[in-house]
Design a protein around this motif. Structure first.
Motif, PDB file in Angstrom:
ATOM      1  N   ASN A   1      -2.495  -2.488 -42.580  1.00  0.00           N
ATOM      2  CA  ASN A   1      -1.443  -1.588 -42.096  1.00  0.00           C
ATOM      3  C   ASN A   1      -1.739  -0.920 -40.766  1.00  0.00           C
ATOM      4  O   ASN A   1      -0.826  -0.432 -40.107  1.00  0.00           O
ATOM      5  CB  ASN A   1      -1.174  -0.512 -43.156  1.00  0.00           C
ATOM      6  CG  ASN A   1      -0.776  -1.133 -44.477  1.00  0.00           C
ATOM      7  OD1 ASN A   1      -0.125  -2.180 -44.507  1.00  0.00           O
ATOM      8  ND2 ASN A   1      -1.207  -0.540 -45.578  1.00  0.00           N
ATOM      9  N   VAL A   2      -3.005  -0.873 -40.384  1.00  0.00           N
ATOM     10  CA  VAL A   2      -3.331  -0.240 -39.093  1.00  0.00           C
ATOM     11  C   VAL A   2      -3.747  -1.322 -38.082  1.00  0.00           C
ATOM     12  O   VAL A   2      -3.143  -1.448 -37.017  1.00  0.00           O
ATOM     13  CB  VAL A   2      -4.454   0.812 -39.248  1.00  0.00           C
ATOM     14  CG1 VAL A   2      -4.830   1.400 -37.889  1.00  0.00           C
ATOM     15  CG2 VAL A   2      -4.004   1.931 -40.195  1.00  0.00           C
TER      16      VAL A   2
ATOM     17  N   GLU B   1      -8.973  10.061 -45.726  1.00  0.00           N
ATOM     18  CA  GLU B   1      -8.476   9.123 -46.734  1.00  0.00           C
ATOM     19  C   GLU B   1      -6.994   8.774 -46.572  1.00  0.00           C
ATOM     20  O   GLU B   1      -6.622   7.615 -46.780  1.00  0.00           O
ATOM     21  CB  GLU B   1      -8.755   9.691 -48.137  1.00  0.00           C
ATOM     22  CG  GLU B   1      -8.652   8.676 -49.262  1.00  0.00           C
ATOM     23  CD  GLU B   1      -9.772   7.618 -49.263  1.00  0.00           C
ATOM     24  OE1 GLU B   1     -10.519   7.493 -48.278  1.00  0.00           O
ATOM     25  OE2 GLU B   1      -9.881   6.908 -50.276  1.00  0.00           O
ATOM     26  N   PRO B   2      -6.118   9.713 -46.186  1.00  0.00           N
ATOM     27  CA  PRO B   2      -4.713   9.315 -46.026  1.00  0.00           C
ATOM     28  C   PRO B   2      -4.511   8.269 -44.930  1.00  0.00           C
ATOM     29  O   PRO B   2      -3.483   7.598 -44.895  1.00  0.00           O
ATOM     30  CB  PRO B   2      -4.017  10.632 -45.643  1.00  0.00           C
ATOM     31  CG  PRO B   2      -4.909  11.707 -46.168  1.00  0.00           C
ATOM     32  CD  PRO B   2      -6.301  11.169 -46.011  1.00  0.00           C
TER      33      PRO B   2
ATOM     34  N   GLU C   1      -2.311   4.859 -36.585  1.00  0.00           N
ATOM     35  CA  GLU C   1      -2.844   5.230 -37.899  1.00  0.00           C
ATOM     36  C   GLU C   1      -1.815   6.020 -38.731  1.00  0.00           C
ATOM     37  O   GLU C   1      -2.086   6.356 -39.883  1.00  0.00           O
ATOM     38  CB  GLU C   1      -4.144   6.020 -37.733  1.00  0.00           C
ATOM     39  CG  GLU C   1      -5.274   5.140 -37.180  1.00  0.00           C
ATOM     40  CD  GLU C   1      -6.652   5.794 -37.201  1.00  0.00           C
ATOM     41  OE1 GLU C   1      -7.640   5.067 -37.207  1.00  0.00           O
ATOM     42  OE2 GLU C   1      -6.734   7.049 -37.190  1.00  0.00           O
ATOM     43  N   ILE C   2      -0.675   6.306 -38.128  1.00  0.00           N
ATOM     44  CA  ILE C   2       0.392   6.990 -38.887  1.00  0.00           C
ATOM     45  C   ILE C   2       1.227   5.900 -39.572  1.00  0.00           C
ATOM     46  O   ILE C   2       2.243   5.445 -39.055  1.00  0.00           O
ATOM     47  CB  ILE C   2       1.256   7.870 -37.950  1.00  0.00           C
ATOM     48  CG1 ILE C   2       0.363   8.844 -37.181  1.00  0.00           C
ATOM     49  CG2 ILE C   2       2.333   8.613 -38.735  1.00  0.00           C
ATOM     50  CD1 ILE C   2       1.057   9.585 -36.057  1.00  0.00           C
TER      51      ILE C   2
ATOM     52  N   LYS D   1       4.438  12.548 -33.012  1.00  0.00           N
ATOM     53  CA  LYS D   1       4.794  11.848 -34.257  1.00  0.00           C
ATOM     54  C   LYS D   1       4.291  12.614 -35.480  1.00  0.00           C
ATOM     55  O   LYS D   1       4.987  12.732 -36.490  1.00  0.00           O
ATOM     56  CB  LYS D   1       4.139  10.457 -34.280  1.00  0.00           C
ATOM     57  CG  LYS D   1       4.963   9.378 -33.639  1.00  0.00           C
ATOM     58  CD  LYS D   1       4.312   8.047 -33.978  1.00  0.00           C
ATOM     59  CE  LYS D   1       5.041   6.894 -33.334  1.00  0.00           C
ATOM     60  NZ  LYS D   1       4.334   5.636 -33.515  1.00  0.00           N
ATOM     61  N   LEU D   2       3.065  13.109 -35.390  1.00  0.00           N
ATOM     62  CA  LEU D   2       2.500  13.839 -36.529  1.00  0.00           C
ATOM     63  C   LEU D   2       3.315  15.078 -36.857  1.00  0.00           C
ATOM     64  O   LEU D   2       3.535  15.395 -38.028  1.00  0.00           O
ATOM     65  CB  LEU D   2       1.048  14.243 -36.229  1.00  0.00           C
ATOM     66  CG  LEU D   2       0.015  13.133 -36.325  1.00  0.00           C
ATOM     67  CD1 LEU D   2      -1.335  13.600 -35.787  1.00  0.00           C
ATOM     68  CD2 LEU D   2      -0.145  12.641 -37.766  1.00  0.00           C
ATOM     69  N   ALA D   3       3.792  15.763 -35.804  1.00  0.00           N
ATOM     70  CA  ALA D   3       4.563  16.993 -36.037  1.00  0.00           C
ATOM     71  C   ALA D   3       5.830  16.677 -36.834  1.00  0.00           C
ATOM     72  O   ALA D   3       6.293  17.492 -37.642  1.00  0.00           O
ATOM     73  CB  ALA D   3       4.910  17.649 -34.708  1.00  0.00           C
ATOM     74  N   GLU D   4       6.383  15.466 -36.645  1.00  0.00           N
ATOM     75  CA  GLU D   4       7.586  15.084 -37.411  1.00  0.00           C
ATOM     76  C   GLU D   4       7.276  15.054 -38.911  1.00  0.00           C
ATOM     77  O   GLU D   4       8.182  15.129 -39.730  1.00  0.00           O
ATOM     78  CB  GLU D   4       8.071  13.690 -36.975  1.00  0.00           C
ATOM     79  CG  GLU D   4       8.680  13.677 -35.587  1.00  0.00           C
ATOM     80  CD  GLU D   4       8.860  12.258 -35.062  1.00  0.00           C
ATOM     81  OE1 GLU D   4       8.775  11.301 -35.861  1.00  0.00           O
ATOM     82  OE2 GLU D   4       9.046  12.120 -33.845  1.00  0.00           O
ATOM     83  N   HIS D   5       6.008  14.905 -39.239  1.00  0.00           N
ATOM     84  CA  HIS D   5       5.619  14.857 -40.656  1.00  0.00           C
ATOM     85  C   HIS D   5       4.879  16.120 -41.091  1.00  0.00           C
ATOM     86  O   HIS D   5       4.159  16.128 -42.089  1.00  0.00           O
ATOM     87  CB  HIS D   5       4.767  13.607 -40.916  1.00  0.00           C
ATOM     88  CG  HIS D   5       5.483  12.353 -40.511  1.00  0.00           C
ATOM     89  ND1 HIS D   5       6.581  11.893 -41.184  1.00  0.00           N
ATOM     90  CD2 HIS D   5       5.304  11.525 -39.454  1.00  0.00           C
ATOM     91  CE1 HIS D   5       7.042  10.808 -40.568  1.00  0.00           C
ATOM     92  NE2 HIS D   5       6.289  10.568 -39.526  1.00  0.00           N
ATOM     93  N   GLY D   6       5.009  17.161 -40.283  1.00  0.00           N
ATOM     94  CA  GLY D   6       4.448  18.459 -40.650  1.00  0.00           C
ATOM     95  C   GLY D   6       2.957  18.602 -40.389  1.00  0.00           C
ATOM     96  O   GLY D   6       2.319  19.512 -40.911  1.00  0.00           O
ATOM     97  N   VAL D   7       2.382  17.692 -39.575  1.00  0.00           N
ATOM     98  CA  VAL D   7       0.941  17.765 -39.278  1.00  0.00           C
ATOM     99  C   VAL D   7       0.777  18.252 -37.830  1.00  0.00           C
ATOM    100  O   VAL D   7       1.324  17.644 -36.907  1.00  0.00           O
ATOM    101  CB  VAL D   7       0.269  16.378 -39.422  1.00  0.00           C
ATOM    102  CG1 VAL D   7      -1.242  16.495 -39.240  1.00  0.00           C
ATOM    103  CG2 VAL D   7       0.608  15.746 -40.768  1.00  0.00           C
ATOM    104  N   PHE D   8       0.017  19.322 -37.653  1.00  0.00           N
ATOM    105  CA  PHE D   8      -0.129  19.914 -36.324  1.00  0.00           C
ATOM    106  C   PHE D   8      -1.580  19.828 -35.856  1.00  0.00           C
ATOM    107  O   PHE D   8      -2.505  19.877 -36.669  1.00  0.00           O
ATOM    108  CB  PHE D   8       0.352  21.372 -36.348  1.00  0.00           C
ATOM    109  CG  PHE D   8       1.834  21.455 -36.538  1.00  0.00           C
ATOM    110  CD1 PHE D   8       2.697  21.468 -35.452  1.00  0.00           C
ATOM    111  CD2 PHE D   8       2.378  21.458 -37.813  1.00  0.00           C
ATOM    112  CE1 PHE D   8       4.071  21.489 -35.627  1.00  0.00           C
ATOM    113  CE2 PHE D   8       3.749  21.480 -38.005  1.00  0.00           C
ATOM    114  CZ  PHE D   8       4.599  21.496 -36.908  1.00  0.00           C
TER     115      PHE D   8
END
Ligand code: SF4
Length: 385
Positions: free
Chosen positions: A61-62, A210-211, A245-246, A287-294
């Motif tokens: 996947n990556v 791990e995620p 990696e997202i 992109k990470l912020a779209e998923h709530g990761v800052f």
């Protein structure tokens, strides 16, 4: 992929699914023969003892199948001669003795108010840049006795000054959910006692990759999800190196964590050729912020097992950070920092100037002038740069 496209694959391309965890370069080559030369170049370092393990999910996947020979992320999983020649400074892993409130082998303390609880040395992947790569060969998981001792020691006058326990590893989310449950129960008991003494509760946070490496460990594991819910960490900090990696699996894990009300952050090193580019980092943080990761910390690695040739200079790390300041809103800016061996984290001001008027830090008498650890006490030894 359509049947037609499978039939038209070149001869050295395979569609075989990789094993869950690949620990042998031959098994990687069996599913990625198209990068034979790249895998072959790693065999020497692996034969000399550099750890090697990669999750099948990460490859699929990556990295992607078929793989691209020029993919910079291959350097994260495939060691080379420079990796084998580079040791981690073990000072990163030891406590500052006069600050320690517990003698438990599970606990490392460098900072006032905060400790690291190492719950396991196990990890599903062996990243070439891992600062524990020279020390996590012995497989061990925290024993019940060590957990008991850690919480007994934390239930003390010195322990009352601790407000934050960072659960770390190895990879902390490879442990059995029951271990996390036990820790959560001990934390609950400790917080009840602290409450009676009028002391604010102690909180957990988790540092994990791990995620990114193997999201199925969490997604297919309802007991693990429940154990994390019980632990109720204030923050989960995830090491992510690159926007690729997202993955879908990563996003699904973030959705679960967000549903529990957990704050999500990323902290990660700057690696030459992988993410030493403000555009790559801007894309990743957005992109990470779209998923709530800052973003939390952008780490300029020092003596942390990463060869010099895979690191950028301090001046370049500062330049990258200044570029990010121009391209991202303040809410999406990480703090630039380095982990000083023995002393802990130091924050780097990307606009700091040397005496000659250029951006950077001057060195005098073995110290970097103007750079302080998180607790503001000491400068960085010049030898560490
Ligand atoms: S996933 Fe984390 S602990 Fe595991 S090897 Fe990579 S950096 Fe180290």
């Amino acid at each position: 992929m359509t049947l037609q496209s499978i039939h038209s694959l070149p001869e050295n391309i395979t569609t075989t699914r990789p094993k869950r965890i690949i620990r042998n370069p031959d098994d990687m080559e069996a599913v990625m023969p198209e990068i034979h030369d790249r895998i072959d170049a790693s065999r020497k370092a692996i034969a000399k003892g550099h750890p090697f393990a990669v999750a099948g999910e990460y490859l699929q996947n990556v990295i992607g199948m078929p793989a691209d020979l020029n993919d910079p992320l291959l350097s994260v999983i495939l060691p080379d001669e420079s990796d084998i020649a580079t040791d981690n400074d073990v000072g990163h892993l030891v406590s500052i003795e006069n600050r320690r409130v517990t003698k438990s082998p599970a606990i490392t303390q460098k900072y006032i108010g905060s400790v690291i609880m190492t719950v396991t040395s196990v990890c599903h992947q062996r990243c070439t840049h891992c600062f524990r790569k020279n020390v996590n060969d012995t497989i061990s998981v925290l024993s019940d006795e060590a957990i008991n001792q850690a919480f007994e020691d934390l239930d003390s006058i010195g322990g009352d000054n601790i407000f934050d326990i960072i659960m770390s590893g190895g990879e902390p989310l490879t442990v059995k959910p029951a271990l996390i449950e036990k820790i959560a129960l001990q934390r609950d008991q400790l917080n009840r006692k602290r409450g009676l003494r009028g002391v604010p509760p102690i909180h957990f946070s988790i540092n994990t990759r791990e995620p990114v490496v193997m999201p199925s460990t969490i997604l297919n594991n309802p007991e693990m999800i429940e154990a994390i819910r019980h632990l109720n960490p204030l923050v989960i900090s995830i090491q992510i190196l690159h926007p690729r990696e997202i993955t879908h699996g990563f996003v699904d894990v973030m959705r679960i964590f967000r549903g529990m009300g957990i704050g999500l952050r990323t902290n990660h090193p700057i690696l030459k050729g992988v993410n030493d580019d403000p555009n790559v980092l801007r894309e990743m943080y957005t992109k990470l912020a779209e998923h709530g990761v800052f973003p939390k910390d952008l780490i300029h690695p020092i003596k942390s097992g990463i060869p010099r040739e895979k690191c950028v200079t301090l001046e370049r790390s500062m330049e990258i950070m200044r570029e990010l300041v121009k391209r991202l809103p303040g809410t999406l800016l990480p703090r630039l920092q380095c982990c000083t061996p023995n002393l802990g984290k130091s924050f780097i001001d990307p606009f700091h100037m040397k005496k000659d008027g250029t951006f950077g830090y001057d060195m005098e008498n073995g110290e970097i002038i103007g750079l302080r650890t998180k607790d503001g006490e000491k400068n960085q030894p010049a030898s560490a740069m």
